[in-house]
Design a protein around this motif. Sequence first.
Motif, short mmCIF file in Angstrom:
data_model
loop_
_atom_site.label_atom_id
_atom_site.label_comp_id
_atom_site.label_asym_id
_atom_site.label_seq_id
_atom_site.Cartn_x
_atom_site.Cartn_y
_atom_site.Cartn_z
N SER A 232 49.14 35.77 42.61
CA SER A 232 49.56 37.14 42.99
C SER A 232 49.10 37.41 44.41
O SER A 232 48.20 36.74 44.94
N CYS A 233 49.70 38.43 45.01
CA CYS A 233 49.27 38.83 46.36
C CYS A 233 47.79 39.22 46.35
O CYS A 233 47.05 38.91 47.29
N GLU A 234 47.37 39.88 45.29
CA GLU A 234 45.98 40.36 45.21
C GLU A 234 45.02 39.18 45.15
O GLU A 234 43.95 39.20 45.79
N GLU A 235 45.39 38.13 44.41
CA GLU A 235 44.50 36.96 44.29
C GLU A 235 44.38 36.23 45.63
O GLU A 235 43.28 35.83 46.04
N VAL A 236 45.52 36.10 46.33
CA VAL A 236 45.47 35.43 47.64
C VAL A 236 44.73 36.31 48.66
O VAL A 236 43.97 35.80 49.49
N ALA A 237 44.92 37.62 48.55
CA ALA A 237 44.21 38.53 49.45
C ALA A 237 42.70 38.38 49.33
O ALA A 237 41.96 38.51 50.31
N GLU A 238 42.23 38.07 48.13
CA GLU A 238 40.78 37.83 47.96
C GLU A 238 40.31 36.70 48.88
O GLU A 238 39.22 36.76 49.45
N ALA A 247 32.92 34.45 54.69
CA ALA A 247 32.80 33.00 54.92
C ALA A 247 31.69 32.74 55.93
O ALA A 247 31.47 33.54 56.85
N PRO A 248 30.96 31.62 55.78
CA PRO A 248 29.88 31.31 56.72
C PRO A 248 30.38 31.25 58.16
O PRO A 248 31.51 30.84 58.41
N ALA A 249 29.51 31.64 59.08
CA ALA A 249 29.88 31.67 60.50
C ALA A 249 30.06 30.27 61.09
O ALA A 249 30.44 30.14 62.26
N TYR A 250 29.82 29.23 60.28
CA TYR A 250 30.00 27.85 60.77
C TYR A 250 31.36 27.31 60.36
O TYR A 250 31.69 26.16 60.63
N LEU A 251 32.17 28.12 59.68
CA LEU A 251 33.48 27.68 59.19
C LEU A 251 34.56 28.06 60.19
O LEU A 251 34.87 29.24 60.37
N THR A 252 35.13 27.05 60.85
CA THR A 252 36.28 27.32 61.72
C THR A 252 37.20 26.10 61.68
O THR A 252 36.78 25.01 61.29
N ALA A 253 38.47 26.31 62.06
CA ALA A 253 39.50 25.26 62.02
C ALA A 253 39.77 24.79 60.59
O ALA A 253 40.31 23.71 60.38
N GLU A 254 39.43 25.61 59.60
CA GLU A 254 39.61 25.22 58.19
C GLU A 254 40.92 25.76 57.64
O GLU A 254 41.42 26.78 58.09
N ARG A 255 41.46 25.05 56.65
CA ARG A 255 42.66 25.51 55.92
C ARG A 255 42.24 25.71 54.47
O ARG A 255 41.83 24.76 53.81
N LEU A 256 42.31 26.94 54.00
CA LEU A 256 41.92 27.24 52.61
C LEU A 256 43.17 27.13 51.73
O LEU A 256 44.10 27.92 51.86
N ASN A 257 43.18 26.13 50.85
CA ASN A 257 44.32 25.93 49.96
C ASN A 257 44.16 26.80 48.72
O ASN A 257 43.38 26.49 47.84
N LEU A 258 44.90 27.89 48.67
CA LEU A 258 44.82 28.80 47.51
C LEU A 258 46.15 28.70 46.78
O LEU A 258 46.90 29.66 46.68
N SER A 259 46.42 27.50 46.29
CA SER A 259 47.76 27.24 45.74
C SER A 259 47.69 26.62 44.34
O SER A 259 48.64 25.95 43.93
N GLY A 260 46.62 26.84 43.62
CA GLY A 260 46.53 26.35 42.25
C GLY A 260 46.58 24.84 42.13
O GLY A 260 46.92 24.31 41.07
N GLY A 261 46.28 24.16 43.23
CA GLY A 261 46.27 22.69 43.20
C GLY A 261 47.57 22.07 43.71
O GLY A 261 47.69 20.85 43.79
N LEU A 262 48.55 22.93 44.08
CA LEU A 262 49.83 22.42 44.60
C LEU A 262 49.61 21.65 45.90
O LEU A 262 50.22 20.62 46.14
N ASP A 263 48.75 22.18 46.72
CA ASP A 263 48.48 21.60 48.02
C ASP A 263 47.09 20.98 47.99
O ASP A 263 46.14 21.62 47.58
N LYS A 264 47.02 19.71 48.36
CA LYS A 264 45.73 19.02 48.25
C LYS A 264 45.39 18.34 49.57
O LYS A 264 46.26 17.81 50.22
N ASP A 265 44.10 18.30 49.87
CA ASP A 265 43.67 17.52 51.04
C ASP A 265 43.24 16.15 50.57
O ASP A 265 42.80 16.00 49.46
#
Length: 265
Positions: A232-238, A247-265
């Motif tokens: 849902s939009c609300e879940e992704v908005a979280e 998020a920690p101040a050391y986190l940059t250039a990251e991609r957060l996959n919030l896709s239920g496992g559809l997208d994997k690194d």
Amino acid sequence: MSAAASPDSPPLRALVTGAAGGLGRAVALGLAQRGVAVAIVDIDRAAGEATRQDCAALGPDAVFLEIDLLAADAAERAVRATVERLGGLDILVNNAGYGTGEAFLEMTAATWDRTLGLNLRALALACAAAGRHMAAQGRGRIINVTSPASRMALPNYTAYAASKAGVDAVTRAGAAALAKHGVLVNSIAPGMMDTPMQRSTEALFARLDGRDDMAAYLAERTARIPLGRRTSCEEVAEGVVWLALDAPAYLTAERLNLSGGLDKD
Ligand SMILES: NC(=O)c1ccc[n+]([C@@H]2O[C@H](COP(=O)([O-])OP(=O)(O)OC[C@H]3O[C@@H](n4cnc5c(N)ncnc54)[C@H](O)[C@@H]3O)[C@@H](O)[C@H]2O)c1
């Protein structure tokens, strides 16, 4: 160290693009819920004003800026108006997006221009305009909305997938350029949310795939998600609010996959 304001410090200020509806509206409300003043940028005046009122009802300042992000000077205007009306800018959420299904062999210049103009050019220029302001103040957070599509082979969604692959490139470039100024640049790849854009795109996909059994078609697409459901939009908005505030101040250039496992690194 989190980006959240301490009880004594003034509220943080965010600019959220495409915040009249869909994910952008949920992000604006999620930030307002945490006490962040929000500038809502959109072309939809009625829905944008409704989001503004709902954010303001949660306590912090909220302004609606009717700006078409396809205009060449839109990013600069949006950042300037946010700084003037909210007193500063600490967070940029590049959410506005456009996508349409189009067969690879039938692709049109109009779709390429609109898709890349909004999803990529406007996003990149907004990163630069907000980045200049944030670099001068020595801190800030930028969150770009990408998509699992950027790394998939999608024959009927080429311009959209290419635009989101471009978003990933801009996120990496922005993170590298702004790190020394204390500005973090990350992205989020949402799974399928039931928004007007998603509904119209899947209807076109079904037609291009020669399917008229829409309910079964959608169920098959949902079944491909490892967690077995859409989000849902609300879940992704979280996730966006976490990147913006927690998020920690050391986190940059990251991609957060919030896709239920559809997208994997
Ligand atoms: N819906 C999904 O399943 C999904 C999945 C992955 C990624 N995304 C991404 O999430 C983001 C939000 O998508 P959504 O589904 O909420 O879309 P949506 O179509 O529901 O909302 C998009 C918003 O952008 C605004 N907008 C459109 N053109 C504009 C312009 N030229 N200038 C200013 N505002 C404009 C619209 O008025 C609308 O309020 C997009 O970047 C999209 O690519 C969505």
